[in-house]
Design an enzyme around this catalytic site. Structure first.
Site, PDB file in Angstrom:
ATOM      1  N   PRO A   2      57.403  56.888 103.431  1.00 40.56           N
ATOM      2  CA  PRO A   2      58.524  57.058 102.600  1.00 40.56           C
ATOM      3  C   PRO A   2      58.446  57.702 101.485  1.00 40.56           C
ATOM      4  O   PRO A   2      57.414  57.624 100.865  1.00 40.56           O
ATOM      5  CB  PRO A   2      58.960  55.512 102.500  1.00 40.56           C
ATOM      6  CG  PRO A   2      58.229  54.659 103.195  1.00 40.56           C
ATOM      7  CD  PRO A   2      56.956  55.502 103.793  1.00 40.56           C
ATOM      8  N   GLU A   3      59.526  58.572 101.150  1.00 46.48           N
ATOM      9  CA  GLU A   3      59.488  59.481 100.082  1.00 46.48           C
ATOM     10  C   GLU A   3      60.581  58.687  99.022  1.00 46.48           C
ATOM     11  O   GLU A   3      61.308  57.856  99.360  1.00 46.48           O
ATOM     12  CB  GLU A   3      59.506  61.017 100.404  1.00 46.48           C
ATOM     13  CG  GLU A   3      58.623  61.338 101.379  1.00 46.48           C
ATOM     14  CD  GLU A   3      58.680  62.757 101.909  1.00 46.48           C
ATOM     15  OE1 GLU A   3      59.238  63.597 100.897  1.00 46.48           O
ATOM     16  OE2 GLU A   3      58.001  63.173 103.000  1.00 46.48           O
TER      17      GLU A   3
END
Ligand SMILES: [Zn+2]
Length: 277
Positions: A2-3
């Protein structure tokens, strides 16, 4: 992994679901998840605390409690939160469990064991190792073209390298870095300190635009409270990516084939014609 946009969406979903709830009991089931807190301390610091707010700093989720403690969580590859009914078997790889006052349980599961959790007092949050060196939040007043120009001007590392370094720019990972550089029409392999000022301004704008559109897209998605995960865009949003994972497909601007260069186990996607600047 996840960013920033995915972590933001996880934080928002958690805030909706557990905001205002009291932790009746907290259990650290795999001590390695929170190596700086013993299971006993973890339980003691969290028991009876009310969740005031769930926010984010960089790619870290911050669960703020009314007793002054904050739970820092990094999802890494496979960390996710799940709401469970009051009773029943725990899912595989449940590493922390929070029983809430309303009876349900919030579980943190992590198949690959890379996730991290840490309970710290709010007064010491800024100096926590996970947060203290992070660059300014992209949506804060501190993140300006001038600030970005200053950061880039100090290094000869490649642009992509600098974008992925959380102490230089916060929130980007491999996917959004590719998207940002494409939108800004910049060569991922150009030395950061060679970037002209007008390109820095374009890069700054592109970072905000790419993050903004991903969060906006995700906020219209229905997050399943029983699976608050950090990979919302694995399926649906990938169709919107401009260059990421599009090797050989025509560039949406010029029609040239999108290139992929693999280095150190990471792929860089870019248009060889548009991204020369
Ligand atoms: Zn192109």
């Amino acid at each position: 992994m996840p960013e920033l946009p995915e972590v933001e969406l996880v934080a928002r979903a958690l805030d909706r679901i557990v905001g205002g709830r009291v932790v009746a009991k907290a259990e650290l089931l795999r001590p390695g998840l929170a190596p700086e807190n013993t299971p006993r301390e973890f339980a003691r610091l969290l028991r009876g605390a009310r969740v005031e707010r769930v926010g984010r700093r960089g790619k870290h989720i911050l669960i703020e409690l009314d007793n002054g403690q904050v739970i820092i969580t990094h999802l890494r590859m496979t960390g996710r939160f799940l709401m469970l009914p009051a009773r029943g078997a725990l899912p595989k790889h449940t590493h922390a469990l929070f029983r809430l006052d309303e009876g349900r349980r919030l579980a943190f599961t992590d198949q690959r064991h890379f996730g991290l959790m840490k309970v710290v007092h709010a007064e010491r949050l800024a100096e926590a190792r996970e947060l203290r060196d992070l660059a300014p939040e992209p949506f804060s007043d501190e993140f300006t073209p001038e600030q970005l120009a200053c950061v880039l001007g100090r290094t000869r590392r490649t642009l992509k390298d600098v974008l992925l370094d959380q102490t230089k720019v916060t929130g980007l990972g491999n996917i959004y870095a590719a998207e940002v550089l494409f939108l800004a029409r910049l060569d991922p392999f150009a030395p950061a300190n060679a970037l002209p000022r007008r390109s820095v301004a374009r890069l700054h704008r592109s970072i905000l635009e790419v993050f903004g559109e991903a969060i906006a897209h995700g906020s219209t998605m229905n997050v399943d409270p029983e699976d608050i995960e950090g990979s919302y865009f694995g399926g649906g949003f990938s169709g919107h990516w401009r260059v990421y994972d599009r090797e050989g497909e025509p560039c949406q601007h010029c029609g040239a084939g999108i290139c992929r260069i693999s280095h150190a186990g990471r792929s860089t996607y870019f248009c060889p014609r548009c991204q020369r600047g």
